[in-house]
Scaffold this motif. Structure first.
Motif, PDB file in Angstrom:
ATOM      1  N   LEU A   1       0.820  -1.216   0.000  1.00 49.17           N
ATOM      2  CA  LEU A   1       0.000   0.000   0.000  1.00 49.17           C
ATOM      3  C   LEU A   1       0.856   1.270   0.000  1.00 49.17           C
ATOM      4  O   LEU A   1       0.549   2.242  -0.698  1.00 49.17           O
ATOM      5  CB  LEU A   1      -0.934  -0.006   1.209  1.00 49.17           C
ATOM      6  CG  LEU A   1      -2.085  -1.022   1.173  1.00 49.17           C
ATOM      7  CD1 LEU A   1      -2.817  -1.038   2.493  1.00 49.17           C
ATOM      8  CD2 LEU A   1      -3.035  -0.715   0.039  1.00 49.17           C
ATOM      9  N   LEU A   2       1.932   1.276   0.784  1.00 50.40           N
ATOM     10  CA  LEU A   2       2.822   2.438   0.810  1.00 50.40           C
ATOM     11  C   LEU A   2       3.511   2.656  -0.524  1.00 50.40           C
ATOM     12  O   LEU A   2       3.648   3.793  -1.002  1.00 50.40           O
ATOM     13  CB  LEU A   2       3.858   2.290   1.927  1.00 50.40           C
ATOM     14  CG  LEU A   2       3.311   2.493   3.341  1.00 50.40           C
ATOM     15  CD1 LEU A   2       4.371   2.133   4.370  1.00 50.40           C
ATOM     16  CD2 LEU A   2       2.858   3.919   3.533  1.00 50.40           C
ATOM     17  N   ASP A   3       3.974   1.575  -1.162  1.00 50.30           N
ATOM     18  CA  ASP A   3       4.633   1.704  -2.474  1.00 50.30           C
ATOM     19  C   ASP A   3       3.651   2.192  -3.526  1.00 50.30           C
ATOM     20  O   ASP A   3       4.007   2.997  -4.401  1.00 50.30           O
ATOM     21  CB  ASP A   3       5.242   0.357  -2.880  1.00 50.30           C
ATOM     22  CG  ASP A   3       6.447  -0.014  -2.020  1.00 50.30           C
ATOM     23  OD1 ASP A   3       7.009   0.907  -1.384  1.00 50.30           O
ATOM     24  OD2 ASP A   3       6.799  -1.210  -1.965  1.00 50.30           O
ATOM     25  N   ASP A   4       2.396   1.696  -3.456  1.00 55.55           N
ATOM     26  CA  ASP A   4       1.380   2.137  -4.415  1.00 55.55           C
ATOM     27  C   ASP A   4       1.107   3.628  -4.245  1.00 55.55           C
ATOM     28  O   ASP A   4       0.978   4.369  -5.218  1.00 55.55           O
ATOM     29  CB  ASP A   4       0.100   1.317  -4.194  1.00 55.55           C
ATOM     30  CG  ASP A   4      -0.982   1.700  -5.182  1.00 55.55           C
ATOM     31  OD1 ASP A   4      -0.658   1.881  -6.370  1.00 55.55           O
ATOM     32  OD2 ASP A   4      -2.156   1.844  -4.765  1.00 55.55           O
ATOM     33  N   TRP A   5       1.018   4.092  -2.990  1.00 56.16           N
ATOM     34  CA  TRP A   5       0.776   5.515  -2.739  1.00 56.16           C
ATOM     35  C   TRP A   5       1.953   6.379  -3.182  1.00 56.16           C
ATOM     36  O   TRP A   5       1.783   7.444  -3.764  1.00 56.16           O
ATOM     37  CB  TRP A   5       0.522   5.714  -1.238  1.00 56.16           C
ATOM     38  CG  TRP A   5       0.400   7.177  -0.852  1.00 56.16           C
ATOM     39  CD1 TRP A   5      -0.657   7.973  -1.030  1.00 56.16           C
ATOM     40  CD2 TRP A   5       1.422   7.971  -0.268  1.00 56.16           C
ATOM     41  NE1 TRP A   5      -0.390   9.239  -0.579  1.00 56.16           N
ATOM     42  CE2 TRP A   5       0.912   9.259  -0.105  1.00 56.16           C
ATOM     43  CE3 TRP A   5       2.737   7.721   0.146  1.00 56.16           C
ATOM     44  CZ2 TRP A   5       1.635  10.284   0.456  1.00 56.16           C
ATOM     45  CZ3 TRP A   5       3.446   8.753   0.698  1.00 56.16           C
ATOM     46  CH2 TRP A   5       2.906  10.022   0.850  1.00 56.16           C
ATOM     47  N   ALA A   6       3.213   5.890  -2.944  1.00 51.85           N
ATOM     48  CA  ALA A   6       4.397   6.660  -3.305  1.00 51.85           C
ATOM     49  C   ALA A   6       4.597   6.721  -4.803  1.00 51.85           C
ATOM     50  O   ALA A   6       5.233   7.649  -5.322  1.00 51.85           O
ATOM     51  CB  ALA A   6       5.625   6.079  -2.611  1.00 51.85           C
ATOM     52  N   ALA A   7       4.073   5.760  -5.549  1.00 51.86           N
ATOM     53  CA  ALA A   7       4.264   5.742  -7.000  1.00 51.86           C
ATOM     54  C   ALA A   7       3.365   6.737  -7.706  1.00 51.86           C
ATOM     55  O   ALA A   7       3.636   7.120  -8.853  1.00 51.86           O
ATOM     56  CB  ALA A   7       4.000   4.329  -7.531  1.00 51.86           C
ATOM     57  N   ARG A   8       2.304   7.182  -7.056  1.00 54.90           N
ATOM     58  CA  ARG A   8       1.403   8.147  -7.695  1.00 54.90           C
ATOM     59  C   ARG A   8       2.085   9.501  -7.806  1.00 54.90           C
ATOM     60  O   ARG A   8       2.805   9.925  -6.912  1.00 54.90           O
ATOM     61  CB  ARG A   8       0.122   8.295  -6.874  1.00 54.90           C
ATOM     62  CG  ARG A   8      -0.734   7.069  -6.895  1.00 54.90           C
ATOM     63  CD  ARG A   8      -2.016   7.343  -6.147  1.00 54.90           C
ATOM     64  NE  ARG A   8      -2.762   6.112  -5.974  1.00 54.90           N
ATOM     65  CZ  ARG A   8      -3.700   5.945  -5.081  1.00 54.90           C
ATOM     66  NH1 ARG A   8      -3.995   6.926  -4.252  1.00 54.90           N
ATOM     67  NH2 ARG A   8      -4.343   4.801  -5.001  1.00 54.90           N
ATOM     68  N   PRO A   9       1.816  10.248  -8.888  1.00 57.16           N
ATOM     69  CA  PRO A   9       2.430  11.581  -9.020  1.00 57.16           C
ATOM     70  C   PRO A   9       1.772  12.562  -8.033  1.00 57.16           C
ATOM     71  O   PRO A   9       0.597  12.445  -7.707  1.00 57.16           O
ATOM     72  CB  PRO A   9       2.132  11.979 -10.471  1.00 57.16           C
ATOM     73  CG  PRO A   9       0.939  11.174 -10.851  1.00 57.16           C
ATOM     74  CD  PRO A   9       1.026   9.878 -10.059  1.00 57.16           C
TER      75      PRO A   9
END
Length: 163
Positions: free
Chosen positions: A22-30
């Motif tokens: 979940l953290l990686d998915d959130w960090a990948a968003r612009p």
């Protein structure tokens, strides 16, 4: 005993993996940037009238805030006026001298002296005109008949008749 209990029956390792995902998915968003200003780089015309550009104004001021602002301005102006008046009075009082006080009070003193002299002259004239001389015995006879009537107990009313 495990200090971090499992939630919903999910083991700790799976929970950590899900949190990491979940953290990686959130960090990948612009990151969405919202512009706070706009600059028009087009050159203005060299001569002639420039057409007006409409500039939207979406500020909304509540009526109570506008009322408080106007009251504050009024109070500030009033206090400023009172302060200026006090300053002028105090400046005048700081330059008071004995000669100045005497010059200001001289007309009032003259009027008071003239009124006293006129009043004294009038009283002397009136005293000289009326002179009563009584000759013979003076008898004074007074007869009082008092009738008193009281009615009521708690709120008593007393009536006195003097004849």
């Amino acid at each position: 005993m495990d200090p971090l209990p499992t939630q919903h029956g999910m083991p700790e390792s799976e929970a950590a993996a899900e949190a990491r995902r979940l953290l990686d998915d959130w960090a990948a968003r612009p990151v969405r940037h919202h512009p706070t200003s706009f600059r028009d780089d087009t050159e203005p015309p060299a001569f002639g009238p420039t057409p007006p550009v409409k500039q939207e104004d979406h500020r909304i001021i509540p009526a109570w805030a506008a009322g408080i602002a106007m009251a504050s301005i009024g109070v500030g102006a009033g206090v400023t006026g009172i302060g200026c008046g006090a300053w002028l009075v105090l400046q005048g009082l700081s330059s008071v001298t004995l000669n100045g006080v005497l010059m200001v009070t001289l007309p009032f003193t003259g009027l008071a002296m003239a009124a006293t002299a006129i009043g004294g002259a009038i009283s002397k004239v009136r005293a000289a005109v009326t002179k009563n001389v009584f000759e013979g015995p003076v008898t004074h006879h007074t007869e009082i008949h008092n009738t008193s009537t009281t009615r009521g107990a708690f709120f008593a009313r007393t009536r006195n008749e003097i004849r």
